[in-house]
Design an enzyme around this catalytic site. Structure first.
Site, PDB file in Angstrom:
ATOM      1  N   VAL A  88     -29.178 -31.797 -11.106  1.00 54.84           N
ATOM      2  CA  VAL A  88     -27.861 -31.354 -11.801  1.00 54.84           C
ATOM      3  C   VAL A  88     -27.803 -30.054 -11.251  1.00 54.84           C
ATOM      4  CG1 VAL A  88     -26.876 -30.716 -14.069  1.00 54.84           C
ATOM      5  CG2 VAL A  88     -28.285 -32.929 -13.734  1.00 54.84           C
ATOM      6  N   THR A 134     -22.372 -23.753 -17.069  1.00 56.34           N
ATOM      7  CA  THR A 134     -21.828 -23.290 -15.948  1.00 56.34           C
ATOM      8  C   THR A 134     -20.157 -23.669 -16.024  1.00 56.34           C
ATOM      9  OG1 THR A 134     -23.429 -23.741 -14.366  1.00 56.34           O
ATOM     10  CG2 THR A 134     -21.618 -23.617 -13.437  1.00 56.34           C
ATOM     11  N   LYS A 149     -33.098 -32.548 -18.217  1.00 54.95           N
ATOM     12  CA  LYS A 149     -32.700 -31.572 -17.210  1.00 54.95           C
ATOM     13  C   LYS A 149     -33.778 -30.468 -17.087  1.00 54.95           C
ATOM     14  CE  LYS A 149     -29.016 -28.478 -15.639  1.00 54.95           C
ATOM     15  NZ  LYS A 149     -27.681 -27.764 -16.007  1.00 54.95           N
ATOM     16  N   TYR A 181     -32.069 -30.701 -22.214  1.00 56.57           N
ATOM     17  CA  TYR A 181     -31.811 -29.813 -21.240  1.00 56.57           C
ATOM     18  C   TYR A 181     -32.861 -28.555 -21.682  1.00 56.57           C
ATOM     19  CZ  TYR A 181     -29.419 -26.307 -18.421  1.00 56.57           C
ATOM     20  OH  TYR A 181     -29.303 -25.233 -17.484  1.00 56.57           O
TER      21      TYR A 181
END
Length: 305
Positions: free
Chosen positions: A214, A58, A174, A146
């Site tokens: 998150v 992002t 995550k 992640y």
């Protein structure tokens, strides 16, 4: 602010409870705007974040240079590092480059690392074990894995996550995979802290025992997610569900109509937090039509008057 220890009986949350995967502000001509990044980081922490992820997807990490990533970490640590955990996204599909970025992040003052599964080259699970262990060995920082196979084309197998949990510095995941059975097994068999990495899964994963979120939608709804976390902690699932359902229009506006960074920046511009919604190619800024619908969605979600 290094990730703090957790009091006995509390949720194990090495990086905090509400983290935003922060966008990287650009000037209208496409340069990284460090002043705007500091203002945004301060705004997010003031509104309920106890952690920020810098240079994740992002944050448009594919189109920012290594020196820009370092400058962003330094700027955000300077702005809020005494009040929030600053997590650097350092994962790439090249182990050596990931180690270089991780070492750079540590020197720049980051409190932890977010390391995505190597993408595109589709390594086997033994390759993932070697990759993540090498990165975790390269610095003294705690690591959040992640797991997002929708972007990387490779999932972290449950057995791999359990083996990686044996490393002292691999402390969190995550989770954007959405496999509830596997998540439950890892939570049962390891001390890994789970963070929801997909806003549509926030409530479900918190109910399973996730440490926090998150989030991308938290650019505009940090206080709401903090309230949701507290409600789940208190066993008040009715309140948590109410928050989750009220935020559906905001989730749809930011995460389903086009790419998330595009609409998160547009929302921040609408709310007066960012001076520009500029993105770098191949992303394109939100259109006026998209902005008009976004305003309606944010109002429906109770995020604007």
């Amino acid at each position: 602010m290094a990730p703090s220890s957790t009091p006995a009986g509390a949720t194990h949350a090495p990086f905090g409870r509400v983290l935003t995967a922060m966008v990287t502000p650009f000037t209208p001509d496409g340069e990284v705007d460090l002043t705007a990044a500091q203002r945004l980081a301060t705004h997010l922490v003031d509104n309920g974040n106890d952690g920020l992820v810098i240079s994740g997807t992002t944050g448009e990490s594919p189109t920012t240079s290594d020196p820009e990533k370092e400058a962003l970490i330094r700027a955000v640590v300077e702005a809020v590092g005494d009040r929030a955990a600053v997590i650097a996204g350092t994962g790439t599909n090249d182990t050596r480059h990931t180690i270089e970025l991780s070492e750079q992040a540590e020197k720049a003052g980051a409190h932890g690392l977010l390391v995505v599964t190597p993408y595109y080259n589709k390594p086997p699970q033994e390759g993932l074990l070697a990759h993540f262990r090498a990165v975790a060995d390269s610095t003294g920082l705690p690591v959040m894995l992640y797991d997002i196979p929708g972007r990387t084309a490779t999932a972290l197998a449950t057995s791999t996550l359990i083996r990686l949990a044996e490393h002292d510095r691999i402390v969190a995941v995550k989770d954007a995979k959405g496999e509830i059975a596997g998540t439950t097994e890892v939570l049962a068999r390891t001390d890994l802290a789970y963070y929801s990495g997909a806003d549509e899964w926030n409530l479900a994963l918190l109910a399973l025992g996730a440490a926090g979120v998150v989030s991308v939608v938290s650019h505009v709804a940090s206080r709401d997610y903090a309230d949701m976390v507290r409600a789940v902690d208190a066993g008040d699932l009715a309140s948590a569900r109410s928050i989750d359902r009220r935020l559906v229009p905001a989730f749809q506006a930011i995460m389903t109509r086009t790419q998330g960074a595009i609409m998160a920046k547009a929302a921040l511009e609408v709310l007066g937090v960012l001076p520009s919604r500029a993105v770098r190619p191949p992303l394109v800024p939100a259109t006026e039509e998209q902005i008009g619908r976004l305003r309606e969605d944010l109002q429906e979600a109770g995020l604007t008057s």
